[in-house]
Design a protein around this motif. Structure first.
Motif, PDB file in Angstrom:
ATOM      1  N   PHE A 299       0.848  -1.185   0.000  1.00 40.46           N
ATOM      2  CA  PHE A 299       0.000   0.000   0.000  1.00 40.46           C
ATOM      3  C   PHE A 299       0.887   1.239   0.000  1.00 40.46           C
ATOM      4  CE2 PHE A 299      -2.657  -3.253   2.006  1.00 40.46           C
ATOM      5  CZ  PHE A 299      -3.841  -3.111   1.293  1.00 40.46           C
ATOM      6  N   SER A 300       0.442   2.272  -0.677  1.00 43.33           N
ATOM      7  CA  SER A 300       1.185   3.525  -0.693  1.00 43.33           C
ATOM      8  C   SER A 300       0.228   4.691  -0.488  1.00 43.33           C
ATOM      9  CB  SER A 300       1.934   3.707  -2.017  1.00 43.33           C
ATOM     10  OG  SER A 300       1.050   3.662  -3.122  1.00 43.33           O
ATOM     11  N   ALA A 301       0.736   5.732   0.159  1.00 42.47           N
ATOM     12  CA  ALA A 301      -0.045   6.946   0.408  1.00 42.47           C
ATOM     13  C   ALA A 301       0.828   8.151   0.098  1.00 42.47           C
ATOM     14  CB  ALA A 301      -0.528   6.986   1.845  1.00 42.47           C
ATOM     15  N   SER A 302       0.302   9.094  -0.667  1.00 41.06           N
ATOM     16  CA  SER A 302       1.112  10.226  -1.143  1.00 41.06           C
ATOM     17  C   SER A 302       0.571  11.574  -0.704  1.00 41.06           C
ATOM     18  CB  SER A 302       1.195  10.180  -2.683  1.00 41.06           C
ATOM     19  OG  SER A 302       1.713   8.960  -3.129  1.00 41.06           O
ATOM     20  N   GLY A 303      -0.214  11.599   0.357  1.00 45.17           N
ATOM     21  CA  GLY A 303      -0.744  12.874   0.814  1.00 45.17           C
ATOM     22  C   GLY A 303       0.326  13.774   1.422  1.00 45.17           C
ATOM     23  N   ASP A 304      -0.021  15.015   1.641  1.00 37.86           N
ATOM     24  CA  ASP A 304       0.939  15.975   2.198  1.00 37.86           C
ATOM     25  C   ASP A 304       1.162  15.767   3.691  1.00 37.86           C
ATOM     26  OD1 ASP A 304       1.196  17.153  -0.294  1.00 37.86           O
ATOM     27  OD2 ASP A 304      -0.452  18.573   0.065  1.00 37.86           O
ATOM     28  N   ASP A 305       0.177  15.179   4.370  1.00 38.04           N
ATOM     29  CA  ASP A 305       0.251  14.984   5.814  1.00 38.04           C
ATOM     30  C   ASP A 305       0.836  13.590   6.104  1.00 38.04           C
ATOM     31  OD1 ASP A 305      -0.140  14.545   8.511  1.00 38.04           O
ATOM     32  OD2 ASP A 305      -2.075  15.571   8.562  1.00 38.04           O
ATOM     33  N   SER A 306       2.079  13.555   6.569  1.00 39.68           N
ATOM     34  CA  SER A 306       2.756  12.281   6.807  1.00 39.68           C
ATOM     35  C   SER A 306       2.021  11.442   7.841  1.00 39.68           C
ATOM     36  CB  SER A 306       4.200  12.526   7.258  1.00 39.68           C
ATOM     37  OG  SER A 306       4.836  11.312   7.576  1.00 39.68           O
ATOM     38  N   ALA A 307       1.524  12.079   8.912  1.00 40.70           N
ATOM     39  CA  ALA A 307       0.826  11.343   9.965  1.00 40.70           C
ATOM     40  C   ALA A 307      -0.467  10.733   9.427  1.00 40.70           C
ATOM     41  CB  ALA A 307       0.532  12.268  11.141  1.00 40.70           C
ATOM     42  N   ALA A 308      -1.168  11.488   8.576  1.00 43.53           N
ATOM     43  CA  ALA A 308      -2.404  10.975   7.985  1.00 43.53           C
ATOM     44  C   ALA A 308      -2.105   9.803   7.051  1.00 43.53           C
ATOM     45  CB  ALA A 308      -3.127  12.086   7.231  1.00 43.53           C
ATOM     46  N   ASN A 309      -1.019   9.933   6.285  1.00 46.06           N
ATOM     47  CA  ASN A 309      -0.623   8.832   5.406  1.00 46.06           C
ATOM     48  C   ASN A 309      -0.391   7.559   6.212  1.00 46.06           C
ATOM     49  OD1 ASN A 309      -0.657  10.519   3.199  1.00 46.06           O
ATOM     50  ND2 ASN A 309       1.553  10.877   3.195  1.00 46.06           N
ATOM     51  N   GLN A 310       0.365   7.710   7.295  1.00 46.20           N
ATOM     52  CA  GLN A 310       0.707   6.547   8.105  1.00 46.20           C
ATOM     53  C   GLN A 310      -0.537   5.937   8.742  1.00 46.20           C
ATOM     54  OE1 GLN A 310       3.925   5.289   8.144  1.00 46.20           O
ATOM     55  NE2 GLN A 310       2.742   3.557   8.941  1.00 46.20           N
ATOM     56  N   ALA A 311      -1.450   6.780   9.197  1.00 46.31           N
ATOM     57  CA  ALA A 311      -2.676   6.272   9.808  1.00 46.31           C
ATOM     58  C   ALA A 311      -3.513   5.509   8.792  1.00 46.31           C
ATOM     59  CB  ALA A 311      -3.481   7.429  10.390  1.00 46.31           C
ATOM     60  N   ALA A 312      -3.587   6.030   7.562  1.00 43.61           N
ATOM     61  CA  ALA A 312      -4.355   5.350   6.517  1.00 43.61           C
ATOM     62  C   ALA A 312      -3.720   4.005   6.169  1.00 43.61           C
ATOM     63  CB  ALA A 312      -4.439   6.225   5.274  1.00 43.61           C
ATOM     64  N   LEU A 313      -2.408   3.983   6.078  1.00 40.93           N
ATOM     65  CA  LEU A 313      -1.715   2.738   5.771  1.00 40.93           C
ATOM     66  C   LEU A 313      -1.901   1.705   6.886  1.00 40.93           C
ATOM     67  CD1 LEU A 313       1.637   4.113   4.285  1.00 40.93           C
ATOM     68  CD2 LEU A 313      -0.272   3.099   3.020  1.00 40.93           C
ATOM     69  N   SER A 314      -1.856   2.166   8.121  1.00 36.02           N
ATOM     70  CA  SER A 314      -2.057   1.266   9.257  1.00 36.02           C
ATOM     71  C   SER A 314      -3.452   0.649   9.220  1.00 36.02           C
ATOM     72  CB  SER A 314      -1.852   2.018  10.569  1.00 36.02           C
ATOM     73  OG  SER A 314      -0.514   2.452  10.684  1.00 36.02           O
ATOM     74  N   MET A 315      -4.438   1.431   8.820  1.00 36.14           N
ATOM     75  CA  MET A 315      -5.791   0.897   8.700  1.00 36.14           C
ATOM     76  C   MET A 315      -5.839  -0.237   7.683  1.00 36.14           C
ATOM     77  SD  MET A 315      -8.427   4.139   8.855  1.00 36.14           S
ATOM     78  CE  MET A 315      -9.812   3.040   8.528  1.00 36.14           C
ATOM     79  N   MET A 316      -5.141  -0.064   6.559  1.00 31.98           N
ATOM     80  CA  MET A 316      -5.164  -1.081   5.510  1.00 31.98           C
ATOM     81  C   MET A 316      -4.454  -2.363   5.977  1.00 31.98           C
ATOM     82  SD  MET A 316      -6.946   0.578   3.458  1.00 31.98           S
ATOM     83  CE  MET A 316      -7.075  -0.776   2.306  1.00 31.98           C
ATOM     84  N   VAL A 317      -3.317  -2.180   6.596  1.00 31.82           N
ATOM     85  CA  VAL A 317      -2.565  -3.348   7.072  1.00 31.82           C
ATOM     86  C   VAL A 317      -3.382  -4.110   8.116  1.00 31.82           C
ATOM     87  CG1 VAL A 317      -0.527  -4.087   8.366  1.00 31.82           C
ATOM     88  CG2 VAL A 317      -0.303  -2.394   6.535  1.00 31.82           C
ATOM     89  N   SER A 318      -4.009  -3.377   9.028  1.00 32.86           N
ATOM     90  CA  SER A 318      -4.808  -4.022  10.066  1.00 32.86           C
ATOM     91  C   SER A 318      -5.981  -4.775   9.469  1.00 32.86           C
ATOM     92  CB  SER A 318      -5.303  -2.977  11.068  1.00 32.86           C
ATOM     93  OG  SER A 318      -4.203  -2.368  11.735  1.00 32.86           O
TER      94      SER A 318
END
Length: 1018
Positions: free
Chosen positions: A351-370
């Motif tokens: 999964f990859s996330a390219s938003g400007d907000d690094s914390a938001a990217n990480q949170a979205a990725l964590s949701m997918m992994v979980s």
């Protein structure tokens, strides 16, 4: 794979609602003999779990796993509803593709349908179709996807101008099977177009079988007369299929991001990620898919919902791609795109996330992994089942080893076929070693930190145990493997995986085995025999730590001489063997390349592997005869069979002693014909030991050990030093070095390759090396530099025909010319070199075309292990078939005969470097066929030399003639035994005769039948 026929299409159906439509679909399957009426309940149950609506007016109803009992035969029925049916999720369905499958075959249909969904107007065309042919045309149109993957990329190519880049890209597409020779000619005549940022594009439709894109980047940006070059893209356009436009779009998207100037610094994996649509600044997360049936409709829909929730909560919708796949990056919020990936269990989702907000990217990725780890709405298990409910990590194979099997033991005086793993013969009562049962609680109330402390302490104890075994290990191979085990225990990823389970409340035992089992199963699921065998090492390490955690004692062997019988045996088990008591080894599993077989050979213990589960049912104390030469186990032998075995053992021991005494004498037949006997080496450090055992040189140095021993490709200086070590030890004796032989079945961690359905028939050996000519060039330069004036023989592996040889030889000729020119400039005279170039004959096509290859080589070396498995279509590591992979099969012998004939006709020599060269029955046959050199393991050198000295050339030729006349390998061995009984002298007579003729043998000519010594430069 499921397919559609005209009879599967039912037109102009009408249904009052979706339940009525499902009833009609079930009735169609029943009428076609595909299912029982009960299958309707399975269709309804699946819709209750999740809608099977796919898109574009298509639904794909299919049963649940529980309803497979109602499936009589795999099949498909397609029902067309021109007026449409209101589906229970609000969509309108015009076509039902109803599947009855006894396995996961519906996934093939699903993947094909996802391609249909991308075509505009397909829903209307399916609804208005009036003939079955129209529906078939719409659904069954085969679209060959364009090719863009790691095999079509070539990064860091040492080119000096644009034409070299064009040629390299075109060659890469030919190697990938997308174009033919005409494409290369057309590309050389084409005029590349500058796209900007130093990226150039050349394209052609000539001789294209599949649209594909190759991209070649130079080591650094080139400044040429044409302009600046950072990358050259070669586009193959299939005029009939098309499909090339998405490739161009990927390339242009990359340029839109301004990435062109950075291309020369990217690795192939990074470049592929960029081309797949992944931003260079994207944050990434990866997770292994554990769902039993992959990303089919239900879990895919759950994944899409998770992606949309991530967008709502964090403003970022992640993208998704498959690791090592060329499908590209898709939106994780698109059901059709996610389904189109065709992700299967065991594959890694990135999964990859390219938003400007690094914390938001990480949170979205964590949701997918979980979400994936939680199973996406399905119950999931680790990659291999483990019985947490029984508080034990026993697998099915381990249950057999603990006696949980109804397998019947072999009959008395029966012979069980197996795989010959370590030569010799032994007679002794057996002891069946069963793996211990580790009983523990899967959950713990002590807390994660306390359990982590227990695990850390147990791992440390296990490491200390392994280090103690390393210090008293017999032989370098054993010490090396045990050291690898000790390093495994220090793997931070293993502990990290276990720590995650600890944090979820699992016990140290359950968390540790879950981590071990997942890691080992990930290797096994690669369908790779060698990696599967190495997965056994991981489990061996895991059991050691479990033993410490649970205070479970290891099995205790008898103090009397015995044959050890076990399901499989790990290196640490082998290291504990008391060689004064263990007379022989028998395993139910394993192949000739497993670590248990390798280590048994290093200890000199007669061993057979892959004998099957019946041997585990043999009662302790039953007498066995282990024949490590022929790969057989005699169970409770009769008195006559035992007497013959005792006579053979006594003769063998006598021969071993005599052979050791005369190990330095040449291998010359009774009538003066000399055969070189040399060593197979897996490591340069063992060259000195080979010489001590009587080796007249090295007939096979497996150079991949140099590459596998380093975390990155070894440089010129490292390789030169390693090869020089072996040459120094040989003291002027010749060295045959096989160039790097890795690929699908033997991967390097720093040279990633795409997964192949059949790695033994894939990108490996010389065909892989030619895709990275700079790696092969460095190796050749190191070998020639290390050799200097000493005899060096360069041998290319897996050569199938003359074209591949010429490609590799051109590199050797160019490197040699450069080294010679540099030497002459420095010393004022040309260097003296003793260099020969040859190929390994291990592919039948090479043997069949040996006459065309022979004029351009100095020697052939027959790799009988691979030649046998390719000729007989039997994987020599197969658990049940490998015993039939016998190199004495007449088909294999015919290929060797053809090879020798072609070589000698052109003044080249022939060696044999496979296991057959040390087979006692085969030595005479090989000599009779005209083989000039036998290359065997160091331990076998004295015996093989002694065997040659027992022969005369006429007898050997008669053995070869008789062997070639037989229909099967069993008949060959029987006929050779009959010949021995009829007229071959006894061991005592041979020993006496050999001694009497020794002086004459030394004085006799060492020339072979073609008139030259096989070691002289040709």
């Amino acid at each position: 794979m499921l397919s559609l026929d005209r009879e599967d299409i039912l037109l102009a159906a009408h249904a009052s609602d979706w339940r009525d439509a499902l009833q009609q679909a079930a009735d169609a399957l029943v009428a076609g003999g595909r299912a029982t009426p009960d299958y309707r309940e399975g269709l309804l149950a699946r819709e209750a779990q999740s809608s099977t609506y796919l898109g574009q007016g298509i639904a794909i109803p299919h049963g649940t796993p529980d309803s497979r009992e109602a499936v009589l035969a795999t099949g498909v029925r397609v029902l067309q509803f021109p007026q449409g049916v209101e589906w229970h999720d609000g969509n309108r369905v015009f076509l039902l593709v109803t599947i009855a499958a006894q396995s996961d075959e519906h996934l093939d249909i699903l993947r094909a349908l996802t391609r249909v969904l991308d075509r505009d107007g397909v829903s209307e065309r399916l609804a208005s179709a009036t003939t079955a042919e129209e529906v078939l045309s719409e659904l069954g149109r085969e679209v060959v996807p364009p090719r863009l993957d790691a095999e079509t990329l070539l990064c860091g190519f040492p080119a000096r101008d644009r034409d070299e880049l064009v040629l390299a890209g075109a060659a890469r597409l030919r190697q990938a099977g997308c174009v033919s020779d005409g494409f290369i000619s057309a590309m050389l005549a084409a005029q590349p177009v500058a796209l900007g940022q130093g990226v150039w594009l050349a394209q052609s439709q000539q001789d294209v079988t599949r649209s594909a894109l190759a991209i070649v980047t130079p080591e650094k940006a080139l400044e040429t007369r044409h302009g600046r070059i950072t990358a050259l893209a070669c586009l193959a356009v299939d005029a009939q299929q098309g499909q090339h436009q998405p490739l161009l779009e990927r390339l242009l998207t990359l340029l839109e991001e301004g990435a062109g100037e950075s291309l020369p610094g990217l690795s192939a994996s990074a470049l592929l990620a960029r081309l797949s649509g992944e931003s260079a600044t994207a944050q990434l997360a990866q997770v292994v898919l554990l769902n039993a049936h992959g990303l089919h409709a239900r879990p895919a829909k759950q994944l899409v919902q998770a992606a949309r929730e991530a967008g709502e909560q964090h403003g970022v919708i992640p993208a998704l791609r498959l690791e090592g796949d060329d499908s590209g990056v898709v939106s994780a919020a698109s059901l059709t795109k996610v389904l189109g990936l065709g992700a299967r269990r065991g594959q890694t989702l990135i999964f990859s996330a390219s938003g400007d907000d690094s914390a938001a990217n990480q949170a979205a990725l964590s949701m997918m992994v979980s979400a994936v780890q939680a199973g996406l709405g399905e119950a999931v298990e680790p990659l291999a089942d483990w019985r947490a409910d029984a508080a034990t990590p026993l697998e099915a194979s381990e249950q057999q080893a603990t006696g949980d099997t109804q397998q019947a033991a072999p009959d008395a005086d029966s012979v069980v076929p197996a795989v010959a793993a370590s030569p010799g013969m032994a007679i002794a009562p057996c002891w069946v070693m069963r793996l211990p049962r580790f009983v523990y609680e899967t959950r713990s109330d002590a807390g994660a930190d306390r359990e982590a402390e227990r695990l850390v302490a147990s791992i440390q104890t296990a490491r200390e145990q392994l280090l103690a075994l390393v210090n008293r290990a017999e032989g370098a191979e054993m010490a090396e493997i045990l050291s690898m085990h000790e390093e495994m225990l220090g793997d931070p990823e293993l502990f990290a995986a276990a720590r995650e389970s600890l944090d979820e409340g699992h016990s140290a035992e359950a968390a540790w085995w879950s981590a071990i089992d997942s890691a080992a199963s990930a290797q096994e699921n690669l369908a790779d025999r060698l990696l599967a065998e190495r997965a056994a090492d991981l489990r061996d390490v895991g059991r050691r730590v479990l033993g410490v955690l649970t205070d479970t004692p290891l099995p205790s062997a008898p103090e009397t001489p015995h044959v050890l019988v076990t399901e499989d045996i790990g290196p640490s088990d082998v290291a504990r063997l008391d060689t004064t008591r263990v007379r022989g080894l028998v395993t139910a599993l394993g192949g000739a390349t497993s670590h248990s077989a390798i280590l048994a050979r290093s200890l000199g213990i007669p061993a057979v592997v892959g004998a099957g589960p019946s041997v585990l049912a043999i009662a302790d104390g039953s007498e066995l005869i282990v024949d490590g030469e022929r790969g057989r186990v005699s169970v409770m032998p009769s008195a006559s069979r035992r007497a013959r075995a005792e006579e053979a053992i006594a003769g063998h021991e006598q021969r071993q002693a005599a052979a050791w005494e005369s190990r330095m004498a040449p291998a010359t037949t009774l009538d003066g014909h000399h055969v070189e006997v040399v060593a197979n080496l897996g490591n340069t450090a063992h060259a000195g030991d080979a010489v001590e055992r009587g080796a007249e040189g090295v007939g096979l140095l497996r150079t991949e050990f140099v590459f596998m021993a380093h975390p990155q490709a070894p440089d010129l200086a490292t390789q030169t030093a390693q090869y020089g070590e072996a040459l120094d030890a040989l003291e002027g004796r010749p060295l045959v070095a096989r160039t790097l032989d890795v690929g699908g079945d033997k991967p390097l961690p720093y040279w990633p390759l795409p997964r192949e359905d059949n790695p033994f028939l894939g990108l490996r050996g010389i065909r892989l090396a030619l895709t990275r000519p700079e790696v092969l060039e460095t190796q050749v330069r190191a070998l020639l530099t290390a050799a200097g004036a000493r005899p060096i023989r360069l041998m290319f592996p897996m050569v199938k025909d003359l074209a591949e040889l010429r490609g590799a030889r051109a590199i050797v000729d160019r490197v040699r010319a450069e080294l010679d020119a540099a030497y002459e400039t420095e010393h004022g005279q040309p260097p003296v070199r003793d260099v020969q170039v040859g190929v390994m004959i291990e592919i039948p096509s090479a043997a069949l075309t040996a006459a065309s290859i022979a004029p351009e080589v100095d020697f052939f070396s027959v790799g009988t292990n691979d030649l046998t498995q390719y000729t007989l279509a039997i994987d020599r590591g197969h658990a049940t078939l490998s015993a039939q992979a016998d190199g004495l099969h007449p088909a294999v012998l015919r290929l060797i005969e053809m090879t020798v004939s072609a070589a000698h006709a052109h003044g080249a020599w022939v060696g044999v470097c496979g296991e057959l060269a040390s087979d006692d029955q085969a030595v005479g046959v090989l000599v009779g066929l005209g083989v000039d050199e036998l290359s065997v393991s160091s331990r076998q050198i004295p015996l093989v030399k002694a065997r040659v000295r027992e022969l005369d050339l006429a007898t050997a030729r008669e053995q070869a003639r008789v062997a070639l006349a037989q229909p099967t390998s069993e008949d060959v061995r029987s006929a050779l035994e009959a010949l021995l009984e009829q007229g071959e002298p006894s061991t005592a007579e041979v020993t006496s005769g050999a001694a009497a003729s020794h002086a004459a043998s030394n004085a006799a000519s060492n020339a072979d039948s073609s008139g030259h010594s096989p070691r002289e430069s040709v």
